[in-house]
Design an enzyme around this catalytic site. Structure first.
Site, PDB file in Angstrom:
ATOM      1  N   SER A   2      30.774  19.089  -9.725  1.00 13.06           N
ATOM      2  CA  SER A   2      31.656  19.641  -8.680  1.00 13.06           C
ATOM      3  C   SER A   2      31.029  19.617  -7.292  1.00 13.06           C
ATOM      4  CB  SER A   2      32.113  21.051  -9.058  1.00 13.06           C
ATOM      5  OG  SER A   2      32.873  21.003 -10.257  1.00 13.06           O
TER       6      SER A   2
ATOM      7  N   ASN B  42      30.604   8.398  -9.470  1.00 14.75           N
ATOM      8  CA  ASN B  42      30.904   8.112 -10.873  1.00 14.75           C
ATOM      9  C   ASN B  42      32.426   8.179 -11.017  1.00 14.75           C
ATOM     10  OD1 ASN B  42      31.190   8.052 -13.631  1.00 14.75           O
ATOM     11  ND2 ASN B  42      30.176  10.012 -14.020  1.00 14.75           N
TER      12      ASN B  42
ATOM     13  N   GLU C  64      29.384  13.520 -20.868  1.00 12.43           N
ATOM     14  CA  GLU C  64      30.631  13.131 -21.557  1.00 12.43           C
ATOM     15  C   GLU C  64      30.333  12.119 -22.667  1.00 12.43           C
ATOM     16  OE1 GLU C  64      32.754  12.196 -17.975  1.00 12.43           O
ATOM     17  OE2 GLU C  64      32.830  14.340 -17.502  1.00 12.43           O
TER      18      GLU C  64
ATOM     19  N   HIS D 263      25.254  10.391 -19.773  1.00 11.23           N
ATOM     20  CA  HIS D 263      26.150  11.367 -19.143  1.00 11.23           C
ATOM     21  C   HIS D 263      26.614  12.356 -20.213  1.00 11.23           C
ATOM     22  CE1 HIS D 263      29.605  13.141 -17.197  1.00 11.23           C
ATOM     23  NE2 HIS D 263      29.101  12.725 -16.049  1.00 11.23           N
TER      24      HIS D 263
ATOM     25  N   GLU E 166      22.910  17.524 -14.206  1.00  9.90           N
ATOM     26  CA  GLU E 166      24.324  17.877 -14.180  1.00  9.90           C
ATOM     27  C   GLU E 166      24.587  18.986 -15.203  1.00  9.90           C
ATOM     28  OE1 GLU E 166      26.796  14.362 -12.575  1.00  9.90           O
ATOM     29  OE2 GLU E 166      26.595  14.094 -14.721  1.00  9.90           O
TER      30      GLU E 166
ATOM     31  N   GLY F 180      33.414  18.779 -13.294  1.00 10.00           N
ATOM     32  CA  GLY F 180      34.872  18.725 -13.253  1.00 10.00           C
ATOM     33  C   GLY F 180      35.542  20.086 -13.331  1.00 10.00           C
TER      34      GLY F 180
ATOM     35  N   LYS G 162      34.270   7.343 -13.416  1.00  5.01           N
ATOM     36  CA  LYS G 162      34.729   7.626 -14.790  1.00  5.01           C
ATOM     37  C   LYS G 162      35.884   6.679 -15.168  1.00  5.01           C
ATOM     38  CE  LYS G 162      32.877  12.229 -14.322  1.00  5.01           C
ATOM     39  NZ  LYS G 162      32.897  13.617 -14.725  1.00  5.01           N
TER      40      LYS G 162
HETATM   41  P1  PGA Z   1      32.380  16.058 -10.973  1.00  7.15           P
HETATM   42  O1  PGA Z   1      31.651  15.054 -11.976  1.00  7.15           O
HETATM   43  O2  PGA Z   1      31.838  15.790  -9.590  1.00  7.15           O
HETATM   44  O3  PGA Z   1      33.846  15.723 -11.080  1.00  7.15           O
HETATM   45  O4  PGA Z   1      32.069  17.440 -11.432  1.00  7.15           O
HETATM   46  C1  PGA Z   1      30.281  14.739 -11.825  1.00  7.15           C
HETATM   47  C2  PGA Z   1      29.836  13.850 -12.963  1.00  7.15           C
HETATM   48  O5  PGA Z   1      30.311  14.049 -14.091  1.00  7.15           O
HETATM   49  O6  PGA Z   1      29.029  12.927 -12.772  1.00  7.15           O
END
Ligand code: PGA
Length: 255
Positions: free
Chosen positions: A213, A8, A101, A99, A169, A175, A10
């Site tokens: 992460s 992903n 976000e 997601h 997640e 993140g 982003k």
């Molecule tokens: P991350 O993001 O690996 O940077 O924690 C995962 C995601 O949001 O899909």
């Protein structure tokens, strides 16, 4: 079941960055074709880079690509939105939906995610539907209740084992560098599997990805855990060597 290693990206990178990243990933896979015996790959760049990715991936059927969102509407006066049919036209195979976000910054509800997923299924896309609790929900011991509610509300009636992937997640792990322990993630994945089994046929065939992460250092333990069928990877998917190292850790499990 092969692991699904999903990137992903982003809202990161220039067009040149995207072209370099995808060609580094493809070259890496070509150098280590044994990865293809155990992993499928998908990358989800920002919309505007999908066309460049499409050209680089022509002739490399083993790596597919997708988008990070789509509209709940079929077409029309929805400025700034992109429809599921447009993504299918660009030969996207997947779309990430719900997601955290998007849920957090765009107020996306379970109902909206389900509408988007229904559009995506009609367009022939596979949906990667994201669920996961916040830190305060986990601290209050409500993580299972939250995830069950998200699953119940975000899956449309069109969902089936062929068109649906779930990504668990935990929001506090995205993140942040904090990862759920393999035991906690595994426990949630088995709850998700049971929920899916109550709703859908062949739930055992649905891939449930872990996200938050994930990196080369923790991927092996996570991917070796029952019911963790791959990863949805953010930060570490922006570096080809890390993305491939995560896939390689699945190879180590098989060995
Ligand atoms: P991350 O993001 O690996 O940077 O924690 C995962 C995601 O949001 O899909």
């Amino acid at each position: 079941m092969k692991k699904l290693i999903a990137g992903n990206w982003k809202m990161n990178g220039s067009l040149n960055d995207a072209k370099k990243l995808i060609s580094d990933i493809i070259n890496g896979i070509e150098r280590e074709r044994e990865l293809l015996n155990i992993c499928d790959f998908v990358v989800c760049p920002p919309f505007v880079h999908i066309n460049a990715i499409k050209h680089t991936l022509l002739g490399h059927e083993h790596a597919t690509y997708g988008a990070q969102d789509c509209s709940a509407h079929e077409n029309g006066a929805y400025t700034g939105d992109v429809s599921a049919a447009m993504l299918a036209d660009m030969k996207c195979r997947y779309v990430i939906l719900g997601h955290s976000e998007r849920r957090q910054y765009h107020n996306e509800s379970n109902e909206l995610v389900a509408l988007k997923a229904a559009r995506a299924h009609t367009a022939g896309l596979k949906t990667i539907i994201c669920v996961g609790e916040t830190e305060s929900e986990r601290e209050a011991g409500k993580q299972e209740e939250v995830v069950k509610r998200q699953l119940a509300g975000s899956l449309p009636s069109s969902a089936n084992a062929g068109n649906t992937v779930i990504a668990y997640e935990p929001v506090w792990a995205i993140g942040t560098g904090k990862t759920a322990s393999a035991a906690d993630a595994g426990a949630m994945h088995s709850v998700i599997r049971d929920e899916l089994a109550q709703k859908l046929k062949n739930a055992a065939d649905i891939r449930i990805l872990y996200g938050g992460s994930m990196k080369p250092e923790n991927a092996r333990e996570l991917l070796a855990t029952p019911n963790i069928d791959g990863g949805l990877i953010g930060g570490a998917s922006l570096k080809a060597d890390q993305f491939l190292a995560i896939a390689r850790s699945a190879l180590a499990i098989e060995a």
